[in-house]
Design a protein around this motif. Structure first.
Motif, PDB file in Angstrom:
ATOM      1  N   VAL A  14       0.845  -1.197   0.000  1.00 23.41           N
ATOM      2  CA  VAL A  14       0.000   0.000   0.000  1.00 23.41           C
ATOM      3  C   VAL A  14       0.879   1.246   0.000  1.00 23.41           C
ATOM      4  CG1 VAL A  14      -1.728   1.323   1.276  1.00 23.41           C
ATOM      5  CG2 VAL A  14      -1.918  -1.163   1.142  1.00 23.41           C
ATOM      6  N   GLY A  15       1.976   1.202   0.768  1.00 25.41           N
ATOM      7  CA  GLY A  15       2.903   2.337   0.792  1.00 25.41           C
ATOM      8  C   GLY A  15       3.506   2.619  -0.568  1.00 25.41           C
ATOM      9  N   LYS A  16       3.792   1.558  -1.338  1.00 22.24           N
ATOM     10  CA  LYS A  16       4.355   1.733  -2.680  1.00 22.24           C
ATOM     11  C   LYS A  16       3.289   2.162  -3.684  1.00 22.24           C
ATOM     12  CE  LYS A  16       7.917  -1.830  -2.038  1.00 22.24           C
ATOM     13  NZ  LYS A  16       8.334  -3.200  -2.410  1.00 22.24           N
ATOM     14  N   SER A  17       2.113   1.556  -3.573  1.00 16.49           N
ATOM     15  CA  SER A  17       1.053   1.809  -4.556  1.00 16.49           C
ATOM     16  C   SER A  17       0.291   3.105  -4.292  1.00 16.49           C
ATOM     17  CB  SER A  17       0.058   0.642  -4.565  1.00 16.49           C
ATOM     18  OG  SER A  17       0.688  -0.573  -4.875  1.00 16.49           O
ATOM     19  N   LYS A  18       0.298   3.542  -3.001  1.00 18.22           N
ATOM     20  CA  LYS A  18      -0.456   4.742  -2.601  1.00 18.22           C
ATOM     21  C   LYS A  18      -1.950   4.604  -2.896  1.00 18.22           C
ATOM     22  CE  LYS A  18       3.418   7.982  -2.975  1.00 18.22           C
ATOM     23  NZ  LYS A  18       4.450   6.981  -3.132  1.00 18.22           N
ATOM     24  N   SER A  19      -2.415   3.358  -2.846  1.00 21.94           N
ATOM     25  CA  SER A  19      -3.827   3.084  -3.132  1.00 21.94           C
ATOM     26  C   SER A  19      -4.162   1.692  -2.633  1.00 21.94           C
ATOM     27  CB  SER A  19      -4.087   3.183  -4.640  1.00 21.94           C
ATOM     28  OG  SER A  19      -5.286   2.544  -4.999  1.00 21.94           O
ATOM     29  N   PHE A  20      -5.296   1.556  -1.922  1.00 24.53           N
ATOM     30  CA  PHE A  20      -5.735   0.252  -1.471  1.00 24.53           C
ATOM     31  C   PHE A  20      -6.106  -0.638  -2.659  1.00 24.53           C
ATOM     32  CE2 PHE A  20      -7.268   1.843   2.953  1.00 24.53           C
ATOM     33  CZ  PHE A  20      -5.945   1.812   3.413  1.00 24.53           C
ATOM     34  N   SER A  21      -6.782  -0.051  -3.654  1.00 25.11           N
ATOM     35  CA  SER A  21      -7.239  -0.852  -4.797  1.00 25.11           C
ATOM     36  C   SER A  21      -6.065  -1.356  -5.638  1.00 25.11           C
ATOM     37  CB  SER A  21      -8.210  -0.044  -5.663  1.00 25.11           C
ATOM     38  OG  SER A  21      -7.590   1.132  -6.159  1.00 25.11           O
ATOM     39  N   ARG A  22      -5.077  -0.483  -5.883  1.00 24.61           N
ATOM     40  CA  ARG A  22      -3.915  -0.923  -6.667  1.00 24.61           C
ATOM     41  C   ARG A  22      -3.102  -1.961  -5.894  1.00 24.61           C
ATOM     42  NH1 ARG A  22      -3.770   4.611  -8.354  1.00 24.61           N
ATOM     43  NH2 ARG A  22      -2.219   5.146  -6.768  1.00 24.61           N
ATOM     44  N   GLN A  31     -10.052  -5.515  -2.162  1.00 24.74           N
ATOM     45  CA  GLN A  31      -9.783  -4.230  -1.521  1.00 24.74           C
ATOM     46  C   GLN A  31     -10.233  -4.218  -0.055  1.00 24.74           C
ATOM     47  OE1 GLN A  31     -10.828  -0.753  -3.767  1.00 24.74           O
ATOM     48  NE2 GLN A  31     -10.888   0.562  -1.966  1.00 24.74           N
ATOM     49  N   PRO A  32     -11.412  -4.776   0.287  1.00 22.94           N
ATOM     50  CA  PRO A  32     -11.797  -4.802   1.706  1.00 22.94           C
ATOM     51  C   PRO A  32     -10.787  -5.566   2.574  1.00 22.94           C
ATOM     52  CG  PRO A  32     -13.701  -5.219   0.335  1.00 22.94           C
ATOM     53  CD  PRO A  32     -12.519  -5.238  -0.578  1.00 22.94           C
ATOM     54  N   ALA A  33     -10.191  -6.633   2.014  1.00 19.12           N
ATOM     55  CA  ALA A  33      -9.208  -7.403   2.780  1.00 19.12           C
ATOM     56  C   ALA A  33      -7.953  -6.570   3.047  1.00 19.12           C
ATOM     57  CB  ALA A  33      -8.844  -8.686   2.038  1.00 19.12           C
ATOM     58  N   VAL A  34      -7.548  -5.783   2.043  1.00 24.17           N
ATOM     59  CA  VAL A  34      -6.390  -4.901   2.224  1.00 24.17           C
ATOM     60  C   VAL A  34      -6.698  -3.843   3.277  1.00 24.17           C
ATOM     61  CG1 VAL A  34      -4.961  -3.135   1.113  1.00 24.17           C
ATOM     62  CG2 VAL A  34      -5.424  -5.293  -0.073  1.00 24.17           C
ATOM     63  N   SER A  35      -7.865  -3.218   3.170  1.00 25.92           N
ATOM     64  CA  SER A  35      -8.265  -2.197   4.137  1.00 25.92           C
ATOM     65  C   SER A  35      -8.311  -2.777   5.548  1.00 25.92           C
ATOM     66  CB  SER A  35      -9.637  -1.623   3.770  1.00 25.92           C
ATOM     67  OG  SER A  35      -9.610  -1.032   2.497  1.00 25.92           O
ATOM     68  N   PHE A  50      -1.579   5.710   7.618  1.00 30.51           N
ATOM     69  CA  PHE A  50      -1.912   6.311   6.325  1.00 30.51           C
ATOM     70  C   PHE A  50      -2.921   7.447   6.494  1.00 30.51           C
ATOM     71  CE2 PHE A  50      -0.611   2.037   5.047  1.00 30.51           C
ATOM     72  CZ  PHE A  50       0.258   2.314   3.999  1.00 30.51           C
ATOM     73  N   ASN A  51      -2.757   8.456   5.662  1.00 36.35           N
ATOM     74  CA  ASN A  51      -3.780   9.486   5.507  1.00 36.35           C
ATOM     75  C   ASN A  51      -4.690   9.057   4.362  1.00 36.35           C
ATOM     76  OD1 ASN A  51      -2.631  11.384   7.432  1.00 36.35           O
ATOM     77  ND2 ASN A  51      -1.004  11.696   5.918  1.00 36.35           N
ATOM     78  N   ARG A  52      -5.983   8.973   4.598  1.00 38.62           N
ATOM     79  CA  ARG A  52      -6.922   8.562   3.565  1.00 38.62           C
ATOM     80  C   ARG A  52      -7.524   9.788   2.894  1.00 38.62           C
ATOM     81  NH1 ARG A  52      -5.523   4.882   7.783  1.00 38.62           N
ATOM     82  NH2 ARG A  52      -6.475   2.821   7.400  1.00 38.62           N
ATOM     83  N   THR A  53      -7.538   9.791   1.566  1.00 31.45           N
ATOM     84  CA  THR A  53      -8.166  10.856   0.790  1.00 31.45           C
ATOM     85  C   THR A  53      -8.959  10.217  -0.344  1.00 31.45           C
ATOM     86  OG1 THR A  53      -6.385  11.136  -0.828  1.00 31.45           O
ATOM     87  CG2 THR A  53      -6.143  12.345   1.260  1.00 31.45           C
ATOM     88  N   PRO A  54      -9.855  10.964  -0.981  1.00 24.94           N
ATOM     89  CA  PRO A  54     -10.608  10.405  -2.118  1.00 24.94           C
ATOM     90  C   PRO A  54      -9.711   9.958  -3.265  1.00 24.94           C
ATOM     91  CG  PRO A  54     -11.666  12.398  -1.309  1.00 24.94           C
ATOM     92  CD  PRO A  54     -10.349  12.308  -0.603  1.00 24.94           C
ATOM     93  N   LYS A  55      -8.503  10.555  -3.370  1.00 27.66           N
ATOM     94  CA  LYS A  55      -7.598  10.228  -4.478  1.00 27.66           C
ATOM     95  C   LYS A  55      -6.664   9.068  -4.155  1.00 27.66           C
ATOM     96  CE  LYS A  55      -7.538  14.887  -6.458  1.00 27.66           C
ATOM     97  NZ  LYS A  55      -6.690  16.028  -6.864  1.00 27.66           N
ATOM     98  N   GLY A  56      -6.684   8.602  -2.921  1.00 28.26           N
ATOM     99  CA  GLY A  56      -5.784   7.523  -2.539  1.00 28.26           C
ATOM    100  C   GLY A  56      -5.323   7.680  -1.107  1.00 28.26           C
TER     101      GLY A  56
END
Length: 293
Positions: A14-22, A31-35, A50-56
């Motif tokens: 997640v740190g590398k991808s900067k996105s739960f979905s990616r 994605q729910p499992a990652v979250s 992590f800081n969560r935002t609409p963009k990632g």
């Protein structure tokens, strides 16, 4: 059952991808499992990663600190897993070598050719960098060995000299008289000087020697390329400090002249470095043997 190591692997992705979905796609998870994994890790550590935002997502300050350590640790784990999968006959595997551009061009290439001919199925990954950068890459597990300009003072590294080299001063036609009669180092620094950039281990070695003689250098040109040192000297922009063994073609063709100094810079070495705490893979061991032979 998900383990702490599994949580850290999810955290790194997640740190590398900067996105739960990616990250989920990379890990073949939902994605729910990652979250859920990240929430579990944050709960166990009692800290927001992590800081969560609409963009990632982006790492918090605390998350950044943890990421540096965990990423290095997982890299080392991955390296260990790769090593045990190599066959003893070296029919598979990858050898990751860190090396500077100059050493790669003027020293390493014949050894790579020889090794490839012996073990054609092994893959090479060559990463270029300066000595300090390469030492850090060894420690993070991103490369197996580094071939660097010595000396290196790092107790965590095994350092084995392979080839002795000599730093000299060279000049073009304009300053040709300096090649005929003995010249002191004090006289040389009165001319325009051409050196590698200050972060270069080669530059630091020569500069340390000259300072020990009470001589401070102030180069007219500081370059990031060894080949440019030769070319700048060839077109008479000044006196360049170069490695004699890597400048033979210019000297033999009469494009450059070696300055005849009263006191020569002591020889140093090019060597191979690797972590003391991590056994070398069979491929790395064989390659070091080739270098030392």
């Amino acid at each position: 059952m998900i383990t702490k190591l599994d949580l850290y692997k999810v955290f790194c992705q997640v740190g590398k991808s900067k996105s739960f979905s990616r990250a989920a796609k990379e890990l073949y998870m939902t994605q729910p499992a990652v979250s859920q994994a990240i929430m579990q890790l944050e709960g166990e550590l009692d800290i927001r990663l992590f800081n969560r935002t609409p963009k990632g997502v982006s790492l918090t300050n605390e998350g950044n600190i943890l990421f540096e350590y965990i990423n290095s640790a997982i890299n080392l784990i991955n390296v260990g897993e790769e090593k045990i999968l190599e066959f003893k006959d070296l029919t598979v595997g990858e050898l990751k070598i860190g090396v500077g551009d100059t050493i790669s061009k003027y020293f390493l290439l014949p050894y790579l050719e020889d090794f490839h001919n012996r073990y054609p199925n092994l893959k090479f990954k060559i990463i270029n960098g300066m000595t300090l950068e390469l030492c850090n890459l060894i420690k993070s597990g991103e490369i197996d060995i580094a071939i660097c300009n010595l000396p290196i003072d790092d107790p965590s590294l095994e350092i084995r000299p392979c080839k002795e080299v000599r730093d000299i001063f060279v000049c073009g036609e304009k300053y040709k008289e300096l090649s005929k009669e003995k010249v002191s180092l004090e006289e040389i620094v009165k001319y325009p000087l051409i050196f590698l950039e200050p972060n270069s281990n080669s530059r630091r070695y020569v500069e340390k020697f000259m300072i020990s003689k009470g001589i401070k250098i102030s180069p007219e040109f500081e370059l990031g390329s060894f080949d440019l040192l030769l070319e700048f000297a060839r077109i008479n922009l000044g006196i360049a400090c170069v490695v004699k063994e890597f400048s033979k073609s210019y000297l033999e063709q009469g494009l450059l002249y070696e300055v005849n100094v009263l006191e020569e810079i002591p020889n140093r070495s090019i060597g191979v470095c690797y972590l003391k705490s991590v056994p070398l893979s069979l491929a790395s061991t064989k390659f070091v043997e080739v270098l030392e032979s």
